[in-house]
Design an enzyme around this catalytic site. Structure first.
Site, short mmCIF file in Angstrom:
data_model
loop_
_atom_site.label_atom_id
_atom_site.label_comp_id
_atom_site.label_asym_id
_atom_site.label_seq_id
_atom_site.Cartn_x
_atom_site.Cartn_y
_atom_site.Cartn_z
N GLY B 52 -4.70 17.78 63.20
CA GLY B 52 -4.20 19.01 63.45
C GLY B 52 -2.61 18.60 63.25
O GLY B 52 -2.42 17.75 62.61
N GLU B 53 -1.86 19.44 64.10
CA GLU B 53 -0.21 18.94 63.83
C GLU B 53 0.08 18.18 65.20
O GLU B 53 -0.12 18.62 66.23
CB GLU B 53 0.47 20.33 63.77
CG GLU B 53 0.53 20.70 62.34
CD GLU B 53 0.97 19.92 61.26
OE1 GLU B 53 2.07 19.15 61.74
OE2 GLU B 53 0.39 19.57 60.21
N SER B 54 0.43 17.16 64.87
CA SER B 54 0.79 16.24 66.18
C SER B 54 2.18 16.84 66.88
O SER B 54 2.14 16.62 68.16
CB SER B 54 1.08 14.74 65.76
OG SER B 54 2.44 14.87 65.00
N CYS B 84 -5.94 11.09 62.25
CA CYS B 84 -4.77 11.60 61.88
C CYS B 84 -3.63 11.96 62.85
O CYS B 84 -2.89 11.16 63.46
CB CYS B 84 -5.04 13.04 60.98
SG CYS B 84 -4.04 13.53 59.93
N ARG B 111 4.58 9.81 59.54
CA ARG B 111 3.96 11.00 59.41
C ARG B 111 4.16 11.46 58.02
O ARG B 111 5.01 11.03 57.15
CB ARG B 111 4.67 12.02 60.21
CG ARG B 111 4.25 11.69 61.70
CD ARG B 111 5.05 12.89 62.60
NE ARG B 111 4.67 14.27 62.22
CZ ARG B 111 5.29 15.24 62.36
NH1 ARG B 111 6.47 15.13 62.91
NH2 ARG B 111 4.80 16.50 61.87
N ILE B 138 -5.13 14.25 54.65
CA ILE B 138 -4.89 15.56 54.46
C ILE B 138 -3.36 15.34 55.09
O ILE B 138 -3.18 15.05 56.16
CB ILE B 138 -5.44 16.63 55.49
CG1 ILE B 138 -7.11 16.62 55.02
CG2 ILE B 138 -5.00 17.91 55.17
CD1 ILE B 138 -7.24 17.11 53.48
N HIS B 185 -9.92 11.42 58.00
CA HIS B 185 -10.75 12.51 58.82
C HIS B 185 -12.20 12.28 58.74
O HIS B 185 -13.01 12.89 57.96
CB HIS B 185 -10.56 13.87 58.48
CG HIS B 185 -8.96 14.34 58.62
ND1 HIS B 185 -8.58 14.58 59.85
CD2 HIS B 185 -7.78 14.49 58.05
CE1 HIS B 185 -7.30 15.00 60.16
NE2 HIS B 185 -6.86 14.62 58.80
N GLU B 187 -14.30 13.17 60.61
CA GLU B 187 -15.04 14.42 60.83
C GLU B 187 -15.27 15.65 59.64
O GLU B 187 -16.03 16.57 60.15
CB GLU B 187 -14.47 15.18 62.26
CG GLU B 187 -13.22 15.90 61.77
CD GLU B 187 -11.90 14.97 61.67
OE1 GLU B 187 -11.87 13.73 61.56
OE2 GLU B 187 -10.77 15.58 61.65
#
Lengths: 292, 204
Positions: B52-54, B84, B111, B138, B185, B187
């Site tokens: 997601g977005e950290s 990620c 990042r 990603i 990822h 997943e």
């Protein structure tokens, strides 16, 4: 021609944005406020939809320099809009390495028949849709993310609700069809059998679906999430309000805990003035009618 | 309590958490979402920090009061699988940034290390103890350096001509005590070997 691998990666980026809020910003300062408030991505544009609506006239892709300024200001993904069918604007946005292009009805359409062939591009596209047919046609053209059109720049949630409900109803109907009825449904929707088959088998779109167009409050965001949106775009709702940072942070939290009414009640306190809304009967220009 | 299914909490404040949940459920785990403090009022045998977005996840962890309790659990030895953005949450230092998040993994992470979305790529590569796995990056980070007691599980070069890191192998998977952190990822693919490895760690 982007390969299948690239298309998968582009759909994957949308998956990472899920459960998040994508906010319209017009300056690097606003972008930083949005990032600090918890935006999962920002949409860089010169004028937010409410101002586009007020100013009238032809509305186009933003100045690349302004977009680059926002790319430099934040570490989260940056999106930008091009006009429907304006593949040259899209090429420019790809050249400055935008993370996502929104082929958007908010800007004046450049082509009243053809959308961009998004399969030609390496960067991902998000497109608006007000029903399942529009959504699947955009996906067929190469979009890797869908959002409701809603009615941008109004602060009125009614159209986003209508579009999300309609899409869900149509998906439910397709999944209840017999297999031999799918061919005709594909014909009616003007999309390939494979896409209709995917919806039938999975009971969802093959890409991530966000709500957009009229979200102004934490409650609006929670409403759209409960109706099945996987995340929310907020355009004019934040920087047209009295306290943008606080409202933005409240909407972000409401999207995460969208069923917790007690928490959202607390989040909704003292947010200051919401953006001035316009009811759908009061608007001369229905942006959602652009690009079918 | 572990006689039946392992109880896996998946941080679900933002990002691609459902994808992790589906795989773990298919592998026989009991999965629950962590969206607020009261979600931690139960047994937890393992924790997943998803992509997601950290920046978003880090802020929500703090706003929702989840940050300190989860950090304490990780430090106390709760097995963690971080992908990620999750890996960024664990790293002791984020290159070029003043603040870190949990800072329980002695490593420096960068990042968006491969650039913007045009630098995202897919490849297949070896991961220690597991074998060859699909790796989807990603807007991914990589580890610039890790402390000596961190085990490096995988080094991968970008296969994308748009990335500055093409053809240079970077550290993309590490293990440190109870923590597994990945730049990519697992997943997003049908291969479940990394999640099985994590569940083995939970069961150990």
């Amino acid at each position: 021609m982007a390969d299948q691998n690239r298309y998968e990666l582009n759909k994957n980026l949308a998956q990472m944005l899920k459960g998040g809020v994508i906010m319209d910003v017009t300056t690097p300062e606003q972008a930083k406020i949005a990032e600090a408030a918890g935006a999962a991505a920002v949409m860089a544009l010169e004028r937010i939809p409410a101002d586009i609506r007020a100013a009238g006239g032809v509305s186009r892709m933003s100045d690349p320099k302004m977009i680059k300024g926002i790319q430099d200001a934040v570490s989260i993904p940056v999106m930008a809009k091009c006009r429907i069918g304006h593949f040259a604007e899209a090429q420019i946005l790809q050249a400055i390495e935008i993370d996502y292009i929104d082929e958007s009805e908010v800007l004046s359409p450049a082509d009243d028949v053809f959308h961009i062939n998004k399969r030609d591009f390496e960067v991902p596209f998000v497109c608006g849709a007000k029903d399942l047919g529009e959504a699947l046609r955009r996906i067929e053209e190469g979009a890797s993310m869908i959002r409701t059109k809603g009615e941008p720049g109004t602060g009125d949630i009614v159209q986003a609700v209508r579009h999300m409900r309609l899409m869900n109803q149509e998906i439910a109907r397709i999944s209840s069809l017999r297999e031999d009825e799918l061919f005709n449904r594909a014909k009616e929707l003007q999309v390939s059998y494979d896409l209709v088959r995917y919806v039938h088998d999975h009971k969802k779109l093959p890409v991530v679906n966000f709500a957009a167009g009229g979200v102004a409050t934490p409650a609006d965001a929670a409403l759209m999430m409960q109706l099945g949106a996987e995340g929310v775009f907020v355009g004019s709702g934040i920087f047209k309000s009295g306290n943008p940072a606080k409202r933005a942070a409240a909407i972000v939290q409401a999207v995460t805990n969208y069923t917790d009414a007690k928490l959202i009640a607390k989040l909704s306190e003292d947010l200051g003035e919401a953006m001035v809304g316009i009811n759908e009967q009061e608007i001369a220009l229905l942006m959602a009618e652009r690009g079918k | 309590m572990n006689i039946d299914k392992p109880q896996i909490g998946v941080l679900a404040v933002q990002g691609a958490f459902i994808e992790h949940e589906r795989i773990l459920q298919a592998l026989g785990a009991d999965v629950f979402e962590i969206r607020q403090l009261r979600d931690l009022d139960r047994t937890i045998d393992g924790l997943v920090l998803p992509g997601g977005e950290s920046t978003v996840q880090g802020k929500l962890l703090r706003d929702l009061g989840l940050f300190e309790p989860l950090r304490a659990k990780i430090q106390a030895g709760l097995p963690v699988l971080a992908t990620c953005a999750g890996a960024i949450l664990l790293a002791e230092k984020i290159a070029g940034e003043r603040d870190a998040h949990f800072a329980t993994l002695p490593a420096i992470i960068r990042r968006n290390a491969y650039g913007r979305q045009l630098g995202s790529f897919f490849t297949e590569n070896e991961v220690a103890h597991i074998g060859k796995v699909p790796q989807t990056f990603i807007r991914a980070p990589f580890f610039e350096s890790v402390s000596d007691d961190v085990e490096i599980l995988s080094r991968t070069a970008s296969t994308n001509g748009n990335s500055d890191s093409a053809n240079t192998k970077q550290i993309v998977a590490v293990k440190y005590r109870n923590q597994i952190a990945l730049s990519f990822h697992p997943e997003l693919n049908s291969d479940t070997s990394i999640h099985r490895y994590f569940l083995d760690l939970v069961a150990a």
